[in-house]
Design a protein around this motif. Structure first.
Motif, PDB file in Angstrom:
ATOM      1  N   LEU A 184       5.004  -9.314 -10.036  1.00 53.52           N
ATOM      2  CA  LEU A 184       5.848  -9.644  -8.889  1.00 53.52           C
ATOM      3  C   LEU A 184       5.307 -10.841  -8.108  1.00 53.52           C
ATOM      4  O   LEU A 184       5.881 -11.222  -7.089  1.00 53.52           O
ATOM      5  CB  LEU A 184       5.973  -8.434  -7.956  1.00 53.52           C
ATOM      6  N   GLY A 185       4.205 -11.412  -8.580  1.00 57.04           N
ATOM      7  CA  GLY A 185       3.634 -12.573  -7.922  1.00 57.04           C
ATOM      8  C   GLY A 185       2.993 -12.263  -6.584  1.00 57.04           C
ATOM      9  O   GLY A 185       2.970 -13.112  -5.685  1.00 57.04           O
ATOM     10  N   ILE A 186       2.439 -11.060  -6.453  1.00 55.68           N
ATOM     11  CA  ILE A 186       1.833 -10.620  -5.195  1.00 55.68           C
ATOM     12  C   ILE A 186       0.315 -10.615  -5.351  1.00 55.68           C
ATOM     13  O   ILE A 186      -0.230  -9.861  -6.163  1.00 55.68           O
ATOM     14  CB  ILE A 186       2.335  -9.219  -4.804  1.00 55.68           C
ATOM     15  N   ALA A 187      -0.349 -11.443  -4.596  1.00 55.22           N
ATOM     16  CA  ALA A 187      -1.807 -11.526  -4.697  1.00 55.22           C
ATOM     17  C   ALA A 187      -2.493 -10.351  -4.014  1.00 55.22           C
ATOM     18  O   ALA A 187      -3.539  -9.879  -4.479  1.00 55.22           O
ATOM     19  CB  ALA A 187      -2.301 -12.842  -4.097  1.00 55.22           C
ATOM     20  N   ARG A 188      -1.885  -9.866  -2.921  1.00 59.94           N
ATOM     21  CA  ARG A 188      -2.537  -8.839  -2.106  1.00 59.94           C
ATOM     22  C   ARG A 188      -1.460  -8.048  -1.386  1.00 59.94           C
ATOM     23  O   ARG A 188      -0.528  -8.617  -0.819  1.00 59.94           O
ATOM     24  CB  ARG A 188      -3.465  -9.523  -1.107  1.00 59.94           C
ATOM     25  N   ALA A 189      -1.567  -6.721  -1.417  1.00 61.52           N
ATOM     26  CA  ALA A 189      -0.528  -5.882  -0.818  1.00 61.52           C
ATOM     27  C   ALA A 189      -1.144  -4.726  -0.063  1.00 61.52           C
ATOM     28  O   ALA A 189      -2.267  -4.295  -0.344  1.00 61.52           O
ATOM     29  CB  ALA A 189       0.406  -5.336  -1.903  1.00 61.52           C
ATOM     30  N   HIS A 190      -0.404  -4.226   0.905  1.00 53.94           N
ATOM     31  CA  HIS A 190      -0.711  -2.930   1.490  1.00 53.94           C
ATOM     32  C   HIS A 190      -0.265  -1.867   0.487  1.00 53.94           C
ATOM     33  O   HIS A 190       0.751  -2.034  -0.208  1.00 53.94           O
ATOM     34  CB  HIS A 190       0.046  -2.743   2.807  1.00 53.94           C
ATOM     35  N   LEU A 191      -1.011  -0.765   0.413  1.00 56.95           N
ATOM     36  CA  LEU A 191      -0.670   0.329  -0.484  1.00 56.95           C
ATOM     37  C   LEU A 191      -0.486   1.617   0.308  1.00 56.95           C
ATOM     38  O   LEU A 191      -1.199   1.847   1.290  1.00 56.95           O
ATOM     39  CB  LEU A 191      -1.767   0.567  -1.532  1.00 56.95           C
ATOM     40  N   ALA A 192       0.444   2.439  -0.133  1.00 57.19           N
ATOM     41  CA  ALA A 192       0.551   3.807   0.377  1.00 57.19           C
ATOM     42  C   ALA A 192       0.708   4.714  -0.834  1.00 57.19           C
ATOM     43  O   ALA A 192       1.615   4.507  -1.653  1.00 57.19           O
ATOM     44  CB  ALA A 192       1.743   3.958   1.316  1.00 57.19           C
ATOM     45  N   GLY A 193      -0.174   5.698  -0.977  1.00 57.69           N
ATOM     46  CA  GLY A 193      -0.165   6.553  -2.153  1.00 57.69           C
ATOM     47  C   GLY A 193      -0.168   8.023  -1.804  1.00 57.69           C
ATOM     48  O   GLY A 193      -0.899   8.452  -0.904  1.00 57.69           O
ATOM     49  N   ALA A 200       6.061   7.166   8.688  1.00 56.80           N
ATOM     50  CA  ALA A 200       6.363   5.731   8.663  1.00 56.80           C
ATOM     51  C   ALA A 200       5.703   5.035   9.845  1.00 56.80           C
ATOM     52  O   ALA A 200       5.130   3.939   9.692  1.00 56.80           O
ATOM     53  CB  ALA A 200       7.877   5.521   8.683  1.00 56.80           C
ATOM     54  N   ALA A 201       5.737   5.651  11.023  1.00 62.35           N
ATOM     55  CA  ALA A 201       5.112   5.060  12.199  1.00 62.35           C
ATOM     56  C   ALA A 201       3.605   4.911  12.002  1.00 62.35           C
ATOM     57  O   ALA A 201       3.005   3.896  12.395  1.00 62.35           O
ATOM     58  CB  ALA A 201       5.412   5.906  13.430  1.00 62.35           C
ATOM     59  N   ALA A 202       2.985   5.914  11.373  1.00 64.27           N
ATOM     60  CA  ALA A 202       1.541   5.847  11.130  1.00 64.27           C
ATOM     61  C   ALA A 202       1.201   4.722  10.157  1.00 64.27           C
ATOM     62  O   ALA A 202       0.218   3.988  10.349  1.00 64.27           O
ATOM     63  CB  ALA A 202       1.045   7.188  10.588  1.00 64.27           C
ATOM     64  N   ILE A 203       1.995   4.579   9.106  1.00 65.71           N
ATOM     65  CA  ILE A 203       1.748   3.515   8.130  1.00 65.71           C
ATOM     66  C   ILE A 203       1.911   2.147   8.782  1.00 65.71           C
ATOM     67  O   ILE A 203       1.091   1.237   8.604  1.00 65.71           O
ATOM     68  CB  ILE A 203       2.665   3.673   6.914  1.00 65.71           C
ATOM     69  N   LEU A 204       2.988   1.995   9.582  1.00 69.06           N
ATOM     70  CA  LEU A 204       3.239   0.707  10.225  1.00 69.06           C
ATOM     71  C   LEU A 204       2.167   0.380  11.263  1.00 69.06           C
ATOM     72  O   LEU A 204       1.771  -0.782  11.420  1.00 69.06           O
ATOM     73  CB  LEU A 204       4.619   0.714  10.868  1.00 69.06           C
ATOM     74  N   ALA A 205       1.675   1.398  11.964  1.00 75.23           N
ATOM     75  CA  ALA A 205       0.593   1.162  12.919  1.00 75.23           C
ATOM     76  C   ALA A 205      -0.658   0.663  12.194  1.00 75.23           C
ATOM     77  O   ALA A 205      -1.370  -0.227  12.680  1.00 75.23           O
ATOM     78  CB  ALA A 205       0.285   2.440  13.691  1.00 75.23           C
ATOM     79  N   HIS A 206      -0.902   1.227  11.022  1.00 73.96           N
ATOM     80  CA  HIS A 206      -2.082   0.833  10.243  1.00 73.96           C
ATOM     81  C   HIS A 206      -1.925  -0.563   9.647  1.00 73.96           C
ATOM     82  O   HIS A 206      -2.828  -1.394   9.773  1.00 73.96           O
ATOM     83  CB  HIS A 206      -2.318   1.856   9.142  1.00 73.96           C
TER      84      HIS A 206
END
Length: 291
Positions: free
Chosen positions: A89-98, A280-286
């Protein structure tokens, strides 16, 4: 936007992207046997207000390549897929949620490819470490003595899965979700049934996946690598979690030098509507705090 990404010879993964193309990418990594459709629509939409959100089907789930029966692979290959998916996808660095196995795959990526991870939020999983758990009072507990999976879930997993038609399969899946949900929040069987109908429609069959339960789990421990982690990690505490109950999240946080430990009230090993907003709020805050 939907597209397929080749992550290994003969293996293509279905992906969906949502949100602004120029927003920070956030990759959602689902659990074992689970399609990316298992991330509920409102939850994905909430994250996509601030991120380019990518959800995908693991190999041998959903619309991705089903190849285990002819070309078996170890569980670790699913973590290699994560990195190859970002490459594709041409993404060098991403946030992850697992979630669940997705949390384990996230740990493997943190250990082996930390430069590809901007931040990680891990939930419903255990630490890939032999480091003992140290309680707040200083008491140490060996990993093997931490609480195990709830007996009723182990019993459910041990039952043979028989084909009695789609409606019977939906009944079985809803019964499974009832156990995974943990019992602290009201259980809405129709919500879970509708979720599974969406997954079946997306996949094109009601035959349940089984490859990940048969894949070789050896070679997953990363004790020293996780102890050296410097990527900002948030660990979610689900108080009703029946698969990796507390103190597993606190153990994971210590093993990874987590910067955040966030409890989602009532959460078990599932994503019903009541937990989607707070999660979702916790992930976005992080992700907002870590760039």
């Amino acid at each position: 936007m939907q597209q397929y990404v080749e992550t290994a010879p003969g293996v293509r993964l279905w992906t969906e992207q949502r949100g602004p193309a120029d927003a920070p990418p956030l990759l959602l990594v689902m659990g074992a046997q689970a399609s990316g459709i298992g991330w509920p629509e409102p939850f994905v939409d909430a994250l996509a207000e601030h991120h380019r959100v990518i959800r995908y089907d693991h190999r041998d789930t959903g619309r991705s390549t089903w190849s285990f029966d002819t070309d078996p692979y170890p569980i670790s290959a699913l973590a290699e897929d994560v990195v190859a998916l970002l490459d594709g996808l041409g993404i060098a660095r991403a946030h992850l949620a697992g979630l669940s196995l997705g949390g384990m795959l996230g740990q493997l990526v943190l250990a082996d490819h930390p430069e590809r991870v901007a931040s990680a939020t891990l939930m419903g999983t255990n630490a890939l470490s032999t480091r003992p758990y140290t309680a707040p009072d200083g008491t140490e507990t060996p990993v093997e003595e931490l609480p195990g999976i709830a007996p009723e879930i182990l019993e459910f997993w041990a039952r043979p899965v028989e084909d009695h038609g789609e409606e019977a399969e939906l009944d079985r899946r809803v019964a499974h979700w009832r156990l995974l949900a943990g019992g602290r929040l009201p259980f809405d069987p129709e919500w879970y049934r509708d979720l599974e109908r969406q997954i079946i429609a997306h996949t094109g069959t009601y035959t349940p996946p089984s490859a990940h339960s048969r894949a070789d789990p050896d070679g997953l421990l990363r004790t020293e690598e996780l102890a050296a982690n410097r990527v900002p990690v948030q660990v979610v505490v689900a108080p009703a979690e029946p698969v990796f109950p507390p103190p597993h999240p606190h153990h994971l946080a210590r093993c990874l030098n987590a910067v955040r430990v966030t409890e989602i009230p009532g959460m078990g090993h599932a994503l019903p509507p009541a937990v989607q907003g707070p999660l979702a709020a916790a992930i976005l805050a992080h992700t907002g705090a870590t760039g």
